[in-house]
Design an enzyme around this catalytic site. Structure first.
Site, PDB file in Angstrom:
ATOM      1  N   LYS A   1       0.584  -1.094  -0.263  1.00 22.44           N
ATOM      2  CA  LYS A   1       0.331  -0.188  -0.101  1.00 22.44           C
ATOM      3  C   LYS A   1       1.040   0.952   0.195  1.00 22.44           C
ATOM      4  O   LYS A   1       1.875   1.301   0.564  1.00 22.44           O
ATOM      5  CB  LYS A   1      -1.022  -0.238   1.573  1.00 22.44           C
ATOM      6  CG  LYS A   1      -1.678   0.920   1.176  1.00 22.44           C
ATOM      7  CD  LYS A   1      -2.112   1.174   2.517  1.00 22.44           C
ATOM      8  CE  LYS A   1      -3.330   1.780   2.937  1.00 22.44           C
ATOM      9  NZ  LYS A   1      -4.310   1.641   4.392  1.00 22.44           N
TER      10      LYS A   1
ATOM     11  N   SER B   1      -9.377   1.491   3.770  1.00 22.62           N
ATOM     12  CA  SER B   1      -8.587   2.592   2.445  1.00 22.62           C
ATOM     13  C   SER B   1      -7.130   1.291   1.718  1.00 22.62           C
ATOM     14  O   SER B   1      -6.922   2.245   0.736  1.00 22.62           O
ATOM     15  CB  SER B   1      -7.415   3.104   3.361  1.00 22.62           C
ATOM     16  OG  SER B   1      -6.961   3.121   4.299  1.00 22.62           O
TER      17      SER B   1
ATOM     18  N   SER C   1      -9.186  -0.563   8.178  1.00 20.18           N
ATOM     19  CA  SER C   1      -8.469  -0.220   6.593  1.00 20.18           C
ATOM     20  C   SER C   1      -7.422  -1.398   5.900  1.00 20.18           C
ATOM     21  O   SER C   1      -7.398  -1.770   5.150  1.00 20.18           O
ATOM     22  CB  SER C   1      -7.860   1.070   6.658  1.00 20.18           C
ATOM     23  OG  SER C   1      -7.998   1.718   6.401  1.00 20.18           O
TER      24      SER C   1
END
Ligand code: NAG
Ligand code: NAG
Ligand code: NAG
Ligand code: NAG
Length: 515
Positions: free
Chosen positions: A125, A200, A224
């Site tokens: 990420k 996220s 997330s």
């Protein structure tokens, strides 16, 4: 004064009911399908097995790297899950791994010990920081900003032999349960591109779900890691706070309490790889304390079951997910010999208030409006008309924050009570099985009408480890799943239950082909 929050949440439920058909209608005929898997013999091997095959020179790291890069290139035009790749460097590193294995004097056991990920491709990420790659995280004002060093976890992955392929998309400022930004656009769900992959860690979720990644690194401050795992049908583990280093994550508040809420953790397509990744990612001292590799005797485990939270502000949990919770508990208790404990965590029904308030006691929450001298009200109005440089998702996060800070009373005492109750009940052998969230992936932009976070935020506020476990697909072909929560430092219980449920439900299922 929490009446205002209550009214807002009830209104959200009503609006959800009214707007649902519009979202369905708007998405009609816009769906795209992923190309079928090539190289299945490589893409469907778990990372634990893959690392072994590479060590034993049964398969070359270069061949593996090429297969994943090909899959990424096949699916990314449809998913839009990549911020920046490093394919050339990755291919070079893979060649070096193969050359190293030809000449090393280390034994296989030594390689497994010191380089457990040797040759395994890993996706990261964006917010976790990979040296030389973008660290913009969806903010227009940060476009072109790159990481000067590797985040501490990323450095660990590399030193354990992992090959980083790319950094994946996040929402603006890494703060939303959907993944889109003015910098990267929308990231799509591989199971239905008209739906969101969640957020996220949405880029990671989409890549894993589509078999374009095997293991990934994400972060979680209010769900997330777990929401994208649910929405994309893969596994993730939110570790006990402070066992995985946060250094190098952006954004990161300075309040020490941040370390309680925010964690970095793994997403994987196969349950056994959570263990592999936790062993690599934990800092060494904590790793011993977690005893990740220690065998868990399921017959010693107490199971608590929560099918649904009961509160007027809480949307109904989908039948498919309730059924998955029920079936998980049934399997673990009736077949596997875990002990079912009937106990009602009454305080969980008020998680929105208690845990939400706890989150917003954090000081110095990263504040993009302040950095850019922007006015809250102006940007809020502009963002509603898609005219602000900030996304509506970010402005929504500000609205929620303001409501908590201005209108919700002091829940500190209730929070302490809740925490004590949970720790006492769980002990060192208890797990709670509950929905990861209220339902499978929703349409893009539908988040504002879906109050999805009560189930997610519990583990962050209480500082508990939690795994997201896929339980197959619902009748629409969308992934569903359950969440497994344990007491701090009992992460191995979550992982053991995840592996057991994978055996029962079959784990990750590839996305559908076009009919
Ligand atoms: C998937 O997309 C199609 C649009 O072609 C839609 O009709 C269908 O309901 C979607 N499924 C879900 C679960 O949203
Ligand atoms: C990993 O894959 C291998 C080979 O397919 C399989 O035998 C093994 O059971 C898998 N490991 C786990 C823990 O699922
Ligand atoms: C699962 O559902 C059945 C049938 O509705 C019910 O009898 C049972 O108590 C449920 N199990 C749990 C653990 O809630
Ligand atoms: C909330 O109440 C607790 C005592 O229950 C107190 O210690 C704390 O300072 C209060 N917080 C605020 C922000 O007023």
């Amino acid at each position: 004064m929490e009446i205002l929050l209550t009214i807002l949440l009830v209104l959200t439920r009503i609006l959800d009911f009214i707007t649902e058909p519009f979202f369905k209608c708007a998405a009609k005929n816009k769906r795209l399908y992923l190309p079928p898997l090539k190289n299945e013999d490589i893409l469907k091997i778990n990372a634990t097995e893959l690392a072994k095959k590479i060590r034993h020179k049964k398969i070359s790291a270069l061949e593996v790297c090429k297969a994943y890069i090909q899959r990424i290139k096949d699916v990314n035009p449809i998913l839009n899950a990549i911020v920046e790749d490093r394919f050339r460097e990755a291919l070079r590193e893979a060649k070096q791994v193969d050359a190293y294995l030809q000449k090393t004097s280390l034994t296989l056991e030594e390689i497994e010990k010191f380089k457990p990920l040797l040759g395994v491709p890993v996706t990261v990420k964006e917010s976790c920081g990979v040296k030389g790659l973008s660290l913009c995280c969806g903010l227009l004002s940060r476009k072109g900003f790159t990481a000067q060093t590797d985040g501490e976890v990323v450095a660990k992955i590399k030193s354990c032999g992992g090959i980083i392929l790319l950094v994946s998309t996040t929402p603006e400022l890494v703060i939303s349960w959907e993944t889109w930004s003015h910098v990267n656009g929308y990231t799509n769900n591989p199971y239905n591109t008209t739906c969101t992959p969640g957020g996220s860690s949405g880029g990671e979720g989409a890549l894993l779900g589509s078999a374009a990644s095997l293991v990934g690194i994400g972060s979680d401050i209010a769900g997330s890691l777990r929401l994208p795992a649910l929405f994309n049908g893969v596994f993730s583990h939110k570790p006990t706070p402070k066992v995985v280093a946060l250094k190098g994550h952006w954004p990161l508040g300075e309040d020490p309490k941040y370390q309680q809420f925010l964690v970095i953790g793994p997403l994987t397509r196969y349950a056994c790889d959570l263990r592999l990744m936790m062993n690599v990612m934990c800092n060494d001292k904590k790793c011993a304390e977690l005893k990740i590799s220690e065998r868990v005797d399921l017959k010693q485990i107490n199971i608590f079951c929560i099918e649904e939270l009961h509160d007027i502000t809480q949307p109904k949990v989908s039948d498919s997910i309730k059924k998955a919770v029920n079936e998980s508990v049934k399997y673990l208790t009736e077949i596997k010999g875990c002990k079912l404990i009937k106990y009602n965590f009454m305080s969980f029904n008020k998680a929105m208030y208690i845990c939400g308030s706890e989150l917003y006691t954090l000081k110095d929450i990263p504040d993009a409006l302040k950095w850019e001298n922007a006015n809250f009200w102006t940007e809020l109005v502009l963002s509603i008309f898609w005219k602000s440089r900030f996304t509506l998702n970010l402005m929504y996060a500000y609205v929620i924050q303001k409501i908590y800070q201005c209108f919700v009373g002091n829940y500190t005492a209730k929070y302490e009570e809740m925490k004590q109750e949970v720790l006492e009940k769980l002990g060192d052998n208890g797990v709670i099985i509950l929905p990861t969230s209220i339902g499978p992936a929703h349409k893009h932009n539908q988040m504002f009408f879906k109050n999805i976070y009560a189930y997610l935020i519990l583990a962050n506020a209480l500082g508990l480890p939690a795994s997201a476990v896929p339980c197959g697909l619902d009748t629409n072909g969308m992934p569903i799943g359950v969440q497994v929560i344990a007491a701090p430092y009992q992460d191995r219980l979550c992982l053991a239950v995840a592996e057991e449920l994978e055996r029962h439900f079959g784990g990750w299922v590839p996305p559908p082909k076009k009919k």
